[in-house]
Design a protein around this motif. Sequence first.
Motif, PDB file in Angstrom:
ATOM      1  N   GLY A  43       0.811  -1.213   0.000  1.00 48.55           N
ATOM      2  CA  GLY A  43       0.000   0.000   0.000  1.00 48.55           C
ATOM      3  C   GLY A  43       0.842   1.258   0.000  1.00 48.55           C
ATOM      4  N   LEU A  44       1.882   1.306   0.824  1.00 47.72           N
ATOM      5  CA  LEU A  44       2.754   2.480   0.844  1.00 47.72           C
ATOM      6  C   LEU A  44       3.524   2.610  -0.466  1.00 47.72           C
ATOM      7  CD1 LEU A  44       4.196   2.483   4.493  1.00 47.72           C
ATOM      8  CD2 LEU A  44       2.369   3.909   3.536  1.00 47.72           C
ATOM      9  N   ALA A  45       3.957   1.483  -1.016  1.00 49.43           N
ATOM     10  CA  ALA A  45       4.686   1.527  -2.289  1.00 49.43           C
ATOM     11  C   ALA A  45       3.795   2.060  -3.408  1.00 49.43           C
ATOM     12  CB  ALA A  45       5.197   0.133  -2.639  1.00 49.43           C
ATOM     13  N   ARG A  46       2.544   1.601  -3.463  1.00 48.67           N
ATOM     14  CA  ARG A  46       1.620   2.081  -4.486  1.00 48.67           C
ATOM     15  C   ARG A  46       1.328   3.571  -4.304  1.00 48.67           C
ATOM     16  NH1 ARG A  46      -1.639  -1.787  -7.443  1.00 48.67           N
ATOM     17  NH2 ARG A  46      -0.837  -3.874  -7.052  1.00 48.67           N
ATOM     18  N   ALA A  47       1.190   3.998  -3.056  1.00 50.19           N
ATOM     19  CA  ALA A  47       0.936   5.418  -2.807  1.00 50.19           C
ATOM     20  C   ALA A  47       2.103   6.267  -3.294  1.00 50.19           C
ATOM     21  CB  ALA A  47       0.693   5.633  -1.312  1.00 50.19           C
ATOM     22  N   ARG A  48       3.320   5.853  -2.999  1.00 48.07           N
ATOM     23  CA  ARG A  48       4.497   6.620  -3.433  1.00 48.07           C
ATOM     24  C   ARG A  48       4.550   6.704  -4.950  1.00 48.07           C
ATOM     25  NH1 ARG A  48       6.929   3.939   1.135  1.00 48.07           N
ATOM     26  NH2 ARG A  48       7.557   2.201  -0.193  1.00 48.07           N
ATOM     27  N   ARG A  49       4.239   5.597  -5.625  1.00 51.20           N
ATOM     28  CA  ARG A  49       4.269   5.614  -7.089  1.00 51.20           C
ATOM     29  C   ARG A  49       3.233   6.569  -7.666  1.00 51.20           C
ATOM     30  NH1 ARG A  49       4.946  -0.112  -6.564  1.00 51.20           N
ATOM     31  NH2 ARG A  49       2.778  -0.496  -7.218  1.00 51.20           N
ATOM     32  N   ARG A  50       2.170   6.801  -6.922  1.00 49.60           N
ATOM     33  CA  ARG A  50       1.110   7.702  -7.385  1.00 49.60           C
ATOM     34  C   ARG A  50       1.293   9.127  -6.888  1.00 49.60           C
ATOM     35  NH1 ARG A  50      -0.658   2.674  -7.523  1.00 49.60           N
ATOM     36  NH2 ARG A  50      -2.374   2.077  -8.923  1.00 49.60           N
ATOM     37  N   GLY A  51       2.422   9.386  -6.259  1.00 52.26           N
ATOM     38  CA  GLY A  51       2.715  10.737  -5.808  1.00 52.26           C
ATOM     39  C   GLY A  51       2.027  11.155  -4.527  1.00 52.26           C
ATOM     40  N   VAL A  52       1.549  10.183  -3.764  1.00 53.41           N
ATOM     41  CA  VAL A  52       0.887  10.469  -2.493  1.00 53.41           C
ATOM     42  C   VAL A  52       1.932  10.460  -1.382  1.00 53.41           C
ATOM     43  CG1 VAL A  52      -0.846   9.682  -0.823  1.00 53.41           C
ATOM     44  CG2 VAL A  52      -1.270   9.436  -3.284  1.00 53.41           C
ATOM     45  N   ALA A  53       1.879  11.431  -0.503  1.00 55.08           N
ATOM     46  CA  ALA A  53       2.796  11.475   0.632  1.00 55.08           C
ATOM     47  C   ALA A  53       2.557  10.268   1.534  1.00 55.08           C
ATOM     48  CB  ALA A  53       2.602  12.760   1.421  1.00 55.08           C
ATOM     49  N   THR A  54       3.622   9.687   2.059  1.00 56.40           N
ATOM     50  CA  THR A  54       3.495   8.488   2.878  1.00 56.40           C
ATOM     51  C   THR A  54       4.325   8.612   4.151  1.00 56.40           C
ATOM     52  OG1 THR A  54       5.378   7.329   1.861  1.00 56.40           O
ATOM     53  CG2 THR A  54       3.222   7.051   0.819  1.00 56.40           C
ATOM     54  N   THR A  55       3.939   7.810   5.139  1.00 50.43           N
ATOM     55  CA  THR A  55       4.742   7.630   6.341  1.00 50.43           C
ATOM     56  C   THR A  55       4.521   6.220   6.849  1.00 50.43           C
ATOM     57  OG1 THR A  55       5.152   8.360   8.619  1.00 50.43           O
ATOM     58  CG2 THR A  55       2.895   8.580   7.800  1.00 50.43           C
ATOM     59  N   SER A  56       5.578   5.619   7.369  1.00 49.67           N
ATOM     60  CA  SER A  56       5.467   4.301   7.999  1.00 49.67           C
ATOM     61  C   SER A  56       5.561   4.418   9.520  1.00 49.67           C
ATOM     62  CB  SER A  56       6.562   3.358   7.474  1.00 49.67           C
ATOM     63  OG  SER A  56       7.851   3.900   7.736  1.00 49.67           O
ATOM     64  N   ASP A  57       5.350   5.623  10.034  1.00 51.93           N
ATOM     65  CA  ASP A  57       5.430   5.872  11.474  1.00 51.93           C
ATOM     66  C   ASP A  57       4.059   6.001  12.115  1.00 51.93           C
ATOM     67  OD1 ASP A  57       8.220   5.829  11.491  1.00 51.93           O
ATOM     68  OD2 ASP A  57       8.328   7.941  10.913  1.00 51.93           O
ATOM     69  N   GLY A  58       3.041   5.447  11.493  1.00 50.67           N
ATOM     70  CA  GLY A  58       1.714   5.433  12.083  1.00 50.67           C
ATOM     71  C   GLY A  58       1.119   6.815  12.231  1.00 50.67           C
ATOM     72  N   VAL A  59       0.182   6.931  13.172  1.00 53.48           N
ATOM     73  CA  VAL A  59      -0.558   8.174  13.322  1.00 53.48           C
ATOM     74  C   VAL A  59       0.350   9.331  13.737  1.00 53.48           C
ATOM     75  CG1 VAL A  59      -1.207   7.776  15.739  1.00 53.48           C
ATOM     76  CG2 VAL A  59      -2.676   9.181  14.283  1.00 53.48           C
ATOM     77  N   GLN A  60       1.395   9.047  14.502  1.00 52.58           N
ATOM     78  CA  GLN A  60       2.315  10.119  14.887  1.00 52.58           C
ATOM     79  C   GLN A  60       3.080  10.630  13.672  1.00 52.58           C
ATOM     80  OE1 GLN A  60       2.230  11.655  17.699  1.00 52.58           O
ATOM     81  NE2 GLN A  60       0.768  10.218  18.609  1.00 52.58           N
TER      82      GLN A  60
END
Length: 315
Positions: A43-60
């Motif tokens: 999910g994070l990889a697909r978001a990055r490919r679509r130009g969506v900002a991502t974080t793997s640090d949860g809600v914080q």
Amino acid sequence: MTRAKVAVIGSGNIGTDLMIKVMRLSDSLEMAAMVGIDPTSDGLARARRRGVATTSDGVQGLIAMDGFGQIDIVFDATSAGAHVRNAAALAPFDKRLIDLTPAAIGPYVVPAVNLGQHLGAPNVNMVTCGGQATIPVVAAVSQVTPVHYGEIVASISSRSAGPGTRANIDEFTETTKAAIEQVGGAARGKAIIVLNPADPPLIMRDTVLCLVDRLDADARAAVVDSVERMVATVAAYVPGYRLKQAVQFTDVDATAAVRTLNPDLAPAPRTQVGVFLEVEGAGHYLPAYAGNLDIMTSAALQVAERLVARSEAAA
């Protein structure tokens, strides 16, 4: 038209499908952030490919992101326990939360039944996949005649049940039961979920059984009409939602032991209404057999778009 910015917490199957629906289908929502806890998730990889900002640090990590202040709506597609923590962390920031877990902090919302009643709530709960599929039918029957007992059985492919679903089986049954009563209108409710390991995987199937007073021919026709109209309403935002066969009616004698279903019932002739449904997924991210996840993300999208429309109307 300016689109409302949204974030999705949870980069698993449900969150990823929801992200894709927002980007493909919505004219009023803009994906601003995808949030997870596994940096290697698809999910994070697909978001990055679509130009969506991502974080793997949860809600914080979401709270710390640039642009967090411009986000209007946050979808939570994690688990019941995680949503409790996420909602507490987000509480100071005045975000609208749409909860796709069985945490049920906010009011239950089934778009076809009661969406208009809770548009002002800061946190709305989407019940469960089984609830989204079956509660509209219970509500349709209760619009015609009192439902003394409503029982639903949701059968889904075990392949479509990820770790969050499996961890929340108890919450699924408890939340769905409560919503059958509070939203569907049944005096007593019961929910059962079946994870079917069949291979090839089976499309989601749902059974709805409602115990009502004895129905004559006119009342039966009214129930059929109400159910069919409700199915059409749900199918407008979940195209794969459909009746599997005609509505069934079975008369129950006054001597039947129905007090095990609802101890408040006095002996009387009753009728059991049986409705059999199938939910096929749209295939935006998940296979067609994962209709249980598709109906959740489709319903959540309906809620978010209605919230935006309400805000624009009030502006």
